[in-house]
Design a protein around this motif. Structure first.
Motif, PDB file in Angstrom:
ATOM      1  N   ILE A  11      -4.419   7.066   7.161  1.00 40.15           N
ATOM      2  CA  ILE A  11      -4.475   7.873   5.947  1.00 40.15           C
ATOM      3  C   ILE A  11      -5.130   9.219   6.264  1.00 40.15           C
ATOM      4  O   ILE A  11      -6.050   9.280   7.078  1.00 40.15           O
ATOM      5  CB  ILE A  11      -5.300   7.153   4.857  1.00 40.15           C
ATOM      6  CG1 ILE A  11      -4.665   5.807   4.509  1.00 40.15           C
ATOM      7  CG2 ILE A  11      -5.469   8.005   3.607  1.00 40.15           C
ATOM      8  CD1 ILE A  11      -5.544   4.915   3.632  1.00 40.15           C
ATOM      9  N   TYR A  20       0.888  -1.158   0.000  1.00 46.73           N
ATOM     10  CA  TYR A  20       0.000   0.000   0.000  1.00 46.73           C
ATOM     11  C   TYR A  20       0.932   1.215   0.000  1.00 46.73           C
ATOM     12  O   TYR A  20       1.798   1.330   0.876  1.00 46.73           O
ATOM     13  CB  TYR A  20      -0.885   0.014   1.241  1.00 46.73           C
ATOM     14  CG  TYR A  20      -1.882  -1.123   1.293  1.00 46.73           C
ATOM     15  CD1 TYR A  20      -3.185  -0.963   0.828  1.00 46.73           C
ATOM     16  CD2 TYR A  20      -1.510  -2.372   1.809  1.00 46.73           C
ATOM     17  CE1 TYR A  20      -4.097  -2.010   0.867  1.00 46.73           C
ATOM     18  CE2 TYR A  20      -2.424  -3.423   1.856  1.00 46.73           C
ATOM     19  CZ  TYR A  20      -3.703  -3.232   1.387  1.00 46.73           C
ATOM     20  OH  TYR A  20      -4.606  -4.264   1.428  1.00 46.73           O
ATOM     21  N   ILE A  78      -0.960   8.220   2.716  1.00 44.35           N
ATOM     22  CA  ILE A  78      -0.635   7.367   3.858  1.00 44.35           C
ATOM     23  C   ILE A  78       0.313   8.125   4.784  1.00 44.35           C
ATOM     24  O   ILE A  78       1.292   8.711   4.336  1.00 44.35           O
ATOM     25  CB  ILE A  78       0.035   6.055   3.397  1.00 44.35           C
ATOM     26  CG1 ILE A  78      -0.956   5.178   2.637  1.00 44.35           C
ATOM     27  CG2 ILE A  78       0.612   5.278   4.583  1.00 44.35           C
ATOM     28  CD1 ILE A  78      -0.331   3.925   2.039  1.00 44.35           C
ATOM     29  N   VAL A 113      -3.739   7.070  -2.718  1.00 45.17           N
ATOM     30  CA  VAL A 113      -3.252   5.856  -2.089  1.00 45.17           C
ATOM     31  C   VAL A 113      -3.605   4.677  -2.995  1.00 45.17           C
ATOM     32  O   VAL A 113      -4.763   4.541  -3.407  1.00 45.17           O
ATOM     33  CB  VAL A 113      -3.879   5.658  -0.694  1.00 45.17           C
ATOM     34  CG1 VAL A 113      -3.417   4.340  -0.080  1.00 45.17           C
ATOM     35  CG2 VAL A 113      -3.514   6.822   0.218  1.00 45.17           C
ATOM     36  N   ILE A 151      -3.563   0.939   8.661  1.00 44.41           N
ATOM     37  CA  ILE A 151      -2.907   2.015   7.917  1.00 44.41           C
ATOM     38  C   ILE A 151      -3.624   3.319   8.227  1.00 44.41           C
ATOM     39  O   ILE A 151      -4.854   3.385   8.191  1.00 44.41           O
ATOM     40  CB  ILE A 151      -2.949   1.749   6.403  1.00 44.41           C
ATOM     41  CG1 ILE A 151      -2.240   0.434   6.063  1.00 44.41           C
ATOM     42  CG2 ILE A 151      -2.308   2.901   5.642  1.00 44.41           C
ATOM     43  CD1 ILE A 151      -2.352   0.041   4.601  1.00 44.41           C
TER      44      ILE A 151
END
Length: 210
Positions: free
Chosen positions: A138, A92, A127, A108, A136
């Motif tokens: 963001i 990612y 990110i 992303v 994650i």
């Protein structure tokens, strides 16, 4: 009276065109100047055999191999370090792009390192890292936050031709890798990068939700 008004409008049009030409010329000169000094940085993506290269000598992108012997597998400007999260054979990462108007935009993306298939996870977002529980983290509204939309007419012009909203307030978004979906969203109340880390990265999602 009409002649004076027409003359004034003509002067304004000429001034706007001159400003636009000057701005674009400055951008092109800056881009040319950036190539005068060699730059070739190579950052490994976790424990994989892939890495991100930032260079004005070779194409930017994701490479397979080591720093001296490698092959370009995906061209583009991608994030590394905190801007990339590796989960087995999937990465990612932030994908940065520059418009002809000199604006930086980001989305992303999710990249399968086996097939190199790329999927957009979120537009106009970036990110910022992983929180303590592994999600994650963001933030959205990248265009507005990185290009000072309140004082940049070109930023507003770009937004008119895209789906980007400049009037939206920034959010902190938690993305669960295992479920491949957003699991929590809250208003970004941080004031600095350090403050953001303390509030959203050094805590688990459960702690943030309390």
């Amino acid at each position: 009276m009409k002649e004076n008004k027409m003359s004034m409008n003509l002067i304004m049009v000429i001034a706007i065109l001159f400003s636009a030409i000057t701005f674009l010329f400055t951008i092109k000169m800056s881009q040319a100047a950036s190539k005068l000094w060699p730059n070739n940085e190579f950052y490994r993506l976790g424990d994989t055999e892939y890495a991100v290269r930032y260079s004005n000598l070779e194409p930017n992108g994701i490479y397979k191999g080591n720093e001296n012997q490698n092959t370009l597998v995906l061209k583009g400007n991608y994030g590394s370090g905190w801007g990339a999260v590796v989960d087995k054979n999937v990465i990612y990462t932030n994908e940065y792009m520059s418009t002809d108007m000199g604006l930086t935009i980001c989305k992303v993306v999710k990249i399968d390192l086996d097939t190199l298939e790329k999927t957009v996870v979120m537009d106009d977002a970036v990110i910022r890292g992983q929180c303590k529980s592994g999600e994650i983290v963001i933030t959205d509204c990248f265009l507005a936050s990185s290009n000072h939309a309140d004082a940049n007419s070109l930023c507003k012009l770009y937004a008119l031709s895209s789906d980007v909203r400049l009037d939206a307030s920034g959010s902190v978004i938690y993305y669960d890798i295992a479920r491949s979906e957003e699991v929590y969203r809250t208003e970004d109340k941080s004031t600095t990068d350090k403050n953001f880390g303390v509030m959203y990265l050094k805590k688990s999602l459960e702690e943030v939700m309390e």
